[in-house]
Enzyme design. Structure first.
Site, mmCIF file in Angstrom:
data_model
loop_
_atom_site.group_PDB
_atom_site.id
_atom_site.type_symbol
_atom_site.label_atom_id
_atom_site.label_comp_id
_atom_site.label_asym_id
_atom_site.label_seq_id
_atom_site.Cartn_x
_atom_site.Cartn_y
_atom_site.Cartn_z
ATOM 1 N N LYS A 196 0.861 -1.181 0.000
ATOM 2 C CA LYS A 196 0.000 0.000 0.000
ATOM 3 C C LYS A 196 0.894 1.227 0.000
ATOM 4 C CE LYS A 196 -3.610 2.338 2.598
ATOM 5 N NZ LYS A 196 -4.504 2.290 3.752
ATOM 6 N N LYS A 249 -2.009 -1.536 -3.971
ATOM 7 C CA LYS A 249 -2.903 -0.385 -3.915
ATOM 8 C C LYS A 249 -2.110 0.900 -3.952
ATOM 9 C CE LYS A 249 -5.855 1.909 -0.693
ATOM 10 N NZ LYS A 249 -6.264 2.010 0.653
#
Ligand code: PBG
Length: 326
Positions: A196, A249
């Protein structure tokens, strides 16, 4: 043998010829639809920067999930927006917290007909807006782990199928797996937001979930977008710690990371087509600068082609209609 006897265009001549040789196909069963559940709201509130997406009161969540099911989507990812926030984010692990109530509602209503996933993070629940417990200006890793454990267990007790830790604390997957197993939830899966990145594409989400950090930013715990090898290491570590699936992400500026994961790791891979990526397409489409359906299908198919199995997207409810009219 080359041109002119070899002609690449032969397979492109008609739709059915193209379909015969298509290498990937987007499936509705790959998609996850994010839902924002707002404890303080008494009506559905549209999010200005994300046209088509709203915050839902707990009483309207099942209806929204029903709409997604009717549009062929079988998995939802819940985010809670609590009525009250505090320093440690205790609203995230209350038995009757916003997310726990929403999970219970959906499980009661749909049973196994809908896969219910929930974000395990503190930023929506802390008064300072950081993803962990803070001391001074530091987000303290090890103090945060025990809170994340409570969050995951409380969600499992409410019946969630998959917990998705997104706080980017070291050791969070191991801590959560242990806590889930110790509390008898060995069937609850962990989808870890392993890679992330600290991203400029989360701004609309932060409006939606009211979770922008009051001070500083998240670069002390989310990843630096210059790094790919580090992402692979994060994903490997999470798998060693017991993650059942890993996530990259955002998705669009990170297709290389998705591909790297696909080539090097054997776990299911999720990609999150995040709020800012959605907003860009919507804004351009509203101006008549791109065709929404064409752009969105191309993006989602590209994410799949890069190697993602699971695609989390705010477009999820539109895909069936788009595919039927393609
Ligand atoms: C919580 C969380 C965020 C997103 C998903 N989980 C925000 C953040 O890290 O700042 C962003 C999702 C999106 O932009 O659609 N930590």
């Amino acid at each position: 043998m080359g041109y002119p006897s070899l002609r690449m265009r032969r397979w492109r001549r008609t739709q059915h010829l193209r379909d015969l040789v298509s290498e990937v196909r987007l499936e509705l069963s790959n998609l996850v639809y994010p839902i924002f559940v707002d404890e303080g709201a008494d009506s559905v509130t549209p999010i200005a920067s994300m046209p088509g997406i709203s915050r839902f009161p707990i009483s309207r969540v099942a209806e929204e999930a029903r709409d997604a099911v009717e549009k062929g989507v079988r998995a939802v990812l819940l985010f809670g927006v609590p009525y009250l926030k505090d320093e440690v984010g205790s609203g995230a692990f209350l038995t009757d917290g916003v997310i726990q109530k929403a999970i219970r509602k959906l499980k009661r209503e749909f049973g196994d007909e809908v896969v219910v996933m929930a974000d395990v993070c503190l930023c929506e629940y802390t008064s300072h807006g950081h993803c962990g417990v803070i001391k001074g200006s530091e987000v303290v890793n090890d103090l945060t782990l025990s809170v994340l454990q409570k969050v995951a267990v409380s969600q499992a007790e409410a019946g969630v199928d998959v917990v998705a830790p997104s706080a980017m604390m070291d050791g969070q997957v191991k801590a959560i797996r242990e806590a889930l197993d110790d509390s008898g939830h060995d069937q609850t899966a962990i989808l870890s937001y392993s890679a992330k990145y600290a991203s400029g594409f989360y701004s609309c989400f932060r409006e939606a979930a009211r979770c922008a950090p009051k001070q500083g930013d998240r670069r002390g715990y989310q990843m630096d977008y210059r790094n790919a090898r580090e992402a692979l290491r994060e994903m490997e570590l999470d798998l060693e710690e017991g993650a059942d699936a890993i996530m990259v992400k955002p998705a669009l500026a990170y297709l290389d990371i998705i591909r790297l994961a696909r080539d090097r790791l054997n776990a299911p891979i999720a990609a999150y087509n995040v709020s800012g990526e959605y907003a860009m397409v919507k804004a351009a489409a509203q101006n008549g600068w791109v065709d929404e359906k064409a752009a969105a299908l191309e993006i989602l198919t590209g994410i799949k082609r890069a190697g993602a199995d699971i695609i989390i997207t705010y477009f999820a409810k539109d895909v069936k209609r788009w595919m039927e009219t393609e």
